[in-house]
Design an enzyme around this catalytic site. Structure first.
Site, PDB file in Angstrom:
ATOM      1  N   HIS A   1      75.418  15.975 133.514  1.00  0.00           N
ATOM      2  CA  HIS A   1      76.050  17.098 134.205  1.00  0.00           C
ATOM      3  C   HIS A   1      76.176  16.850 135.703  1.00  0.00           C
ATOM      4  CE1 HIS A   1      77.454  21.175 134.606  1.00  0.00           C
ATOM      5  NE2 HIS A   1      76.516  21.461 135.483  1.00  0.00           N
ATOM      6  N   ASP A   2      75.242  16.083 136.276  1.00  0.00           N
ATOM      7  CA  ASP A   2      75.264  15.828 137.723  1.00  0.00           C
ATOM      8  C   ASP A   2      76.347  14.846 138.150  1.00  0.00           C
ATOM      9  OD1 ASP A   2      73.331  17.598 138.399  1.00  0.00           O
ATOM     10  OD2 ASP A   2      71.738  16.130 138.753  1.00  0.00           O
TER      11      ASP A   2
ATOM     12  N   SER B   1      80.637  23.037 137.437  1.00  0.00           N
ATOM     13  CA  SER B   1      79.533  23.735 136.765  1.00  0.00           C
ATOM     14  C   SER B   1      79.831  25.241 136.771  1.00  0.00           C
ATOM     15  CB  SER B   1      78.209  23.400 137.454  1.00  0.00           C
ATOM     16  OG  SER B   1      77.111  23.890 136.719  1.00  0.00           O
TER      17      SER B   1
ATOM     18  N   ASP C   1      77.275  14.653 129.436  1.00  0.00           N
ATOM     19  CA  ASP C   1      76.807  15.972 129.884  1.00  0.00           C
ATOM     20  C   ASP C   1      76.190  16.730 128.711  1.00  0.00           C
ATOM     21  OD1 ASP C   1      76.473  18.531 130.933  1.00  0.00           O
ATOM     22  OD2 ASP C   1      78.373  18.522 132.010  1.00  0.00           O
TER      23      ASP C   1
ATOM     24  N   ARG D   1      62.498  24.609 136.797  1.00  0.00           N
ATOM     25  CA  ARG D   1      63.303  23.527 137.363  1.00  0.00           C
ATOM     26  C   ARG D   1      63.147  22.236 136.560  1.00  0.00           C
ATOM     27  NH1 ARG D   1      67.870  23.218 140.345  1.00  0.00           N
ATOM     28  NH2 ARG D   1      67.962  21.294 141.561  1.00  0.00           N
TER      29      ARG D   1
END
Length: 530
Positions: A511-512, A249, A474, A318
């Site tokens: 993305h994680d 990232s 992603d 968040r």
């Protein structure tokens, strides 16, 4: 009776008669007859009775009018909002608590303090700074086995548990004896970047010039500034060259930047789910997070450290970020269209399972990370660009700002006037270059080659073995951005580029994935490191 009292009583009786005469005159009674009636006890009693009935009638009419003006009962009952009740309750509890905002701490870590000033790309200066870090493995005799692990936006230096901090790290399974990042072979250093709130110098830190929190007097950062601070730490260790610069990232940005800034001090490079320059879609997502955070009144333009932290803005930011970290196909499998309680009527507060998931993610994070750190670090990501033109521009700017530091390391004060302003003109849609050009149709690439400016910018990495990894699911750093990095490195003359792209049949974690997929992400790292 005293003379004064007699005079007072007489004056009061005269005032009463005058009032009665005026009342009779308004009813059409002649002046003389009115004066006569005002002295008559029977007439006075009748007048008082009439006034009482008139007053009562007026009151009754007013009451009736008030009844008519009352709104009718609602057709439906009002909805309840437990999510807003919870937010207000949290604000009240934070307001009632004593002391400053929460202390952000990921547990026990090491701290390196630098007393020499750090000049930042956009002209700011940190007179001195701290870097929080942790290490794993053993440093060999010639210090040639060092892996510098770079973090993402909100991660601390605690990538793996340690004897002094047994809490599981954010990359626990990837680091350790026999793990992909094998601590039987390598000495691993992970730092908390400057600007972050987990022990390194950040907006929450105290400005040595005035003894107050920096707040938004903290200077604008770049990813390159973070890397320069990290290499100051390496200097303190006496480490002249890294075996590998590795990150995911934002860490994938740093791993590339380290090779650009210090090509002779970096061996291998691993960039996972990163990019060589931030693209508009990613910038837009982070901009939206910053906007909702800054609109929280408790943010107070960044000076909230002795008051209520902007927990509402942080929660919403968040939630937006969480949407970008995972993928739609994963959530389709994980949540579908299921509601948290199908037996209850729908609500405007979190109702679907996906809504409750986002609500929980935001609530959990809102007091775990400093709001100003989120603003500064995310902005550094937006500013990232390894194209040659941008690098040259920043080099010129740094040379101009170097005059702020004297030969003995002291700092010359700069103009206090803010030089960061909005554009004079708002955005205006630009006319198409071609009449046939349309935003409804995908633009056709005129060349399969990467941009020449980016190729020139990555030329310093042409001799560095590089592993570049991307994930098809992603959304935040789409896989084409990692393909761009790999193709640009090859176009710059690098013959040692390994590019791995995980399809949706392999990972739906978006993305994680770099945090979760030990088999494919970890396996590729293990093979590349050797």
């Amino acid at each position: 009776m005293e003379p004064v009292v007699k005079v007072a009583l007489a004056t009061a009786r005269q005032a009463t008669r005058t009032t009665q005469i005026k009342a009779l005159r308004t009813k059409g009674v002649s002046r003389g007859h009115a004066r006569h009636l005002s002295y008559s006890p029977r007439a006075q009693q009748a007048l008082q009775t009439r006034n009482f009935h008139e007053t009562t009638s007026h009151r009754a009419q007013a009451a009736a009018a008030a009844v008519v003006e009352q709104p009718p009962e609602s057709t439906n009952p009002a909805l309840s909002f437990p999510c807003l009740d919870a937010r207000e309750a949290k604000t009240a509890s934070l307001s009632a608590s004593s002391g400053p905002e929460p202390s952000y701490n990921a547990g026990q870590h090491l701290t390196w303090h630098c007393n020499e000033p750090l000049l930042l790309d956009w002209g700011g200066v940190l007179p001195k700074f701290d870097i929080a870090y942790e290490t794993w493995g053993e440093l060999n005799e010639d210090k040639s086995n060092v892996i510098l692990l770079h973090t993402g936006l909100s991660a601390s230096s605690h990538a793996h548990s340690t004897p002094t901090n047994p809490k599981r790290g954010w990359w626990e399974k990837f680091i350790g004896p026999g793990a992909p990042v094998n601590t039987d072979k390598y000495f691993v250093i992970c730092t908390n970047v400057i600007g972050s709130c987990y022990g390194s110098t950040s907006p929450q830190s105290i400005d040595p010039a005035n003894g107050q929190n920096y707040g938004t007097r903290f200077p604008i950062l770049t990813v390159q500034d973070m890397v320069r601070a990290q290499f100051r730490l390496l200097d303190a260790f006496g480490i002249s060259k890294l075996y590998c610069s590795l990150g995911s990232s934002m860490g994938g940005m740093q791993s590339l930047a380290a090779g650009i800034l210090f090509p002779d001090r970096v061996g291998k490079i691993v960039s996972i789910s990163g990019c060589a320059r931030s693209h508009p879609y990613s910038i837009a997502l982070r901009h939206t997070q910053r906007q909702v955070l800054m609109m929280d009144p408790n943010w107070a333009r960044g000076f909230y450290y002795q008051g209520i932290p902007p927990h509402v803005g942080m929660k919403l930011a968040r939630e937006i970020a969480t949407i970008t970290y995972r993928s739609g196909p994963e959530w389709e499998q994980r949540f579908g269209r299921r509601r948290a309680d199908p037996g209850r009527p729908p609500a405007l507060c979190p109702d679907f399972l996906i809504e409750t998931y986002l609500d929980h993610a935001g609530e959990k994070f809102c007091l775990e990370y400093d709001a100003n750190s989120l603003l500064y670090v995310s902005k550094a990501m937006d500013l990232f660009d390894l194209g040659r033109e941008h690098q040259e521009k920043m080099q010129v700017l740094r040379q101009q700002n170097a005059s702020r530091l004297s030969s003995d390391g002291s700092i010359f004060q700069q103009d206090q006037t803010c030089n960061l302003t909005l554009p004079e003109k708002p955005y205006e849609e630009q006319p198409s270059q071609s009449p046939s050009e349309s935003f409804s149709e995908p633009a056709e690439s005129t060349s399969n080659r990467p941009p020449a400016d980016l190729v020139a910018g990555l030329t310093p990495l042409r001799y560095h073995p590089a592993l570049v990894m991307g994930v098809a699911s992603d959304n935040l750093f789409p896989a084409w951005q990692q393909r761009e990095v790999a193709e640009t490195l090859r176009a710059a003359g690098n013959r040692s580029v390994t590019h791995v792209e995980l399809g949706e049949d392999t990972s739906l974690f978006g993305h994680d994935t770099f945090l979760l997929d030990l088999k494919h992400i970890g396996g590729s790292i293990r093979t590349f490191l050797g």
